[in-house]
Write an enzyme that holds these catalytic residues in place. Structure first.
Site, PDB file in Angstrom:
ATOM      1  N   SER A   1       0.847  -1.196   0.000  1.00 27.93           N
ATOM      2  CA  SER A   1       0.000   0.000   0.000  1.00 27.93           C
ATOM      3  C   SER A   1       0.887   1.253   0.000  1.00 27.93           C
ATOM      4  O   SER A   1       1.689   1.429  -0.908  1.00 27.93           O
ATOM      5  CB  SER A   1      -0.961  -0.038   1.189  1.00 27.93           C
ATOM      6  OG  SER A   1      -2.007   0.879   1.040  1.00 27.93           O
TER       7      SER A   1
ATOM      8  N   ASP B   1      -9.521  -6.073  -4.456  1.00 25.34           N
ATOM      9  CA  ASP B   1      -9.088  -4.944  -3.625  1.00 25.34           C
ATOM     10  C   ASP B   1     -10.158  -3.846  -3.649  1.00 25.34           C
ATOM     11  O   ASP B   1     -10.402  -3.240  -4.688  1.00 25.34           O
ATOM     12  CB  ASP B   1      -7.762  -4.394  -4.146  1.00 25.34           C
ATOM     13  CG  ASP B   1      -7.101  -3.421  -3.193  1.00 25.34           C
ATOM     14  OD1 ASP B   1      -7.815  -2.644  -2.530  1.00 25.34           O
ATOM     15  OD2 ASP B   1      -5.854  -3.424  -3.112  1.00 25.34           O
TER      16      ASP B   1
ATOM     17  N   HIS C   1      -7.476  -5.782   0.127  1.00 31.06           N
ATOM     18  CA  HIS C   1      -6.422  -4.838   0.494  1.00 31.06           C
ATOM     19  C   HIS C   1      -5.916  -5.173   1.904  1.00 31.06           C
ATOM     20  O   HIS C   1      -5.954  -4.348   2.825  1.00 31.06           O
ATOM     21  CB  HIS C   1      -6.944  -3.403   0.437  1.00 31.06           C
ATOM     22  CG  HIS C   1      -5.864  -2.370   0.393  1.00 31.06           C
ATOM     23  ND1 HIS C   1      -5.234  -1.987  -0.769  1.00 31.06           N
ATOM     24  CD2 HIS C   1      -5.275  -1.650   1.379  1.00 31.06           C
ATOM     25  CE1 HIS C   1      -4.328  -1.070  -0.504  1.00 31.06           C
ATOM     26  NE2 HIS C   1      -4.326  -0.849   0.809  1.00 31.06           N
TER      27      HIS C   1
END
Length: 307
Positions: free
Chosen positions: A105, A253, A281
């Site tokens: 991320s 995601d 995610h």
């Protein structure tokens, strides 16, 4: 036999907590977590698999998380470059001239920044559940929150389910440990998507550790503020990246839909893009941490000798 070492390092006057799992002489991997996430965001299974695969692994608490120092953002604001400088300080503190950088991320954006601006520090790059560091998601979010159709020329916004959760979460109390854990556990449940089982015990351990290790939870918002600062250094072309690059992205995601990962891979020459079926995610689905570790080891094995 792998050893475990905890060490505080200094970065621009800040103390950062780090830990290292290593056997002498093994290649090093630097694990860079995402927004507001301390070191335990890297699951123990993932770290153990990397070490068992012949790597020494270094992970750390970002500034404003965990045992690392917290910042008054209004007085001393920072950007992605500041977080990248922290990553360099971690390498320096452990006497590492370079490492295989694995970022998740926001950590994936930090890895991109290092690969562009400090290429000598990055042996290989693995970017997980992220997008191009020069892309601003703000306009797509604004359109989605206003109920407008997505701009077909832009990367897609988060899923409606995730955006609805954010609206609901803003109404939830988080003053006590129990309230904090409940609210954040639900966020991770949504982030995990709907295709794979949610490993609630693993997520709970992480959320509880995040609460217990962090002195000021309000500082977690500083990462969002830093991430929104689209400074000129973030606009540098990713075509400059020479480190062998692997881009991993979950097909489910809800925060950064799959086109974000594809767009990142398209900008980095000769990068390899791998979809992770069902992954959202997060790493909080059974089997995902070791699957990710196996893909990282495969990537490194193609480009660097592992013991």
């Amino acid at each position: 036999m792998a050893t475990h070492t905890e060490l505080f390092v200094e970065s621009g006057g800040l103390r950062l907590w780090t830990e290292r799992f290593d056997s002498p002489g093994d290649p090093a991997v630097l694990l860079v977590m995402g927004t507001a996430a301390p070191a335990p965001g890297w699951p123990e299974d993932l770290v153990a698999a990397l070490v068992d695969g012949g790597l020494q692994a270094v992970r750390y608490d970002h500034r404003d998380t965990g045992r690392s120092d917290h910042v008054d953002f209004a007085a001393t604001p920072y950007s992605l470059a500041g977080l990248a400088a922290d990553a360099e300080a971690v390498l320096d503190g452990h006497g590492l001239a370079a490492a295989h950088v694995v970022g998740a991320s926001l950590g994936g954006a930090i890895g991109q920044w290092l690969a562009v601006h400090r290429p000598q520090r990055v042996l290989t790059l693995t970017a997980i559940m992220t997008g191009p560091m020069g892309h601003s998601p703000g306009p797509a979010w604004a359109r989605a929150l206003a109920g407008q159709a997505p701009d077909p020329s832009d990367l897609p916004p988060p899923s409606p389910r995730f955006l609805a959760h954010l609206t609901h979460r803003a109404t939830l109390p988080q003053g006590t440990r129990e309230e904090y854990v409940a609210a954040n556990l639900e966020t991770w449940r949504i982030l995990g998507g709907e295709a794979l089982p949610f490993d609630e015990p693993a997520a709970r351990r992480f959320v509880e550790a995040s609460y217990d290790l962090t002195a000021d939870h309000s500082c977690a918002l500083n990462h969002d503020l830093a991430g929104r600062r689209l400074t000129d250094d973030r606009l540098a072309p990713l075509s400059a990246i020479q480190a062998p690059t692997l881009v991993l992205h979950g097909t489910e995601d809800p925060l950064r839909p799959l086109p974000h990962g594809r767009a990142l891979a398209a900008e980095i020459p000769e990068s390899l893009f791998r979809e992770i079926p069902g992954m959202g995610h997060s790493f909080f689905s059974p089997g995902i941490p070791r699957h990710i570790a196996a893909l990282v080891l495969e990537h490194l094995g193609r480009h660097a000798p592992l013991s």
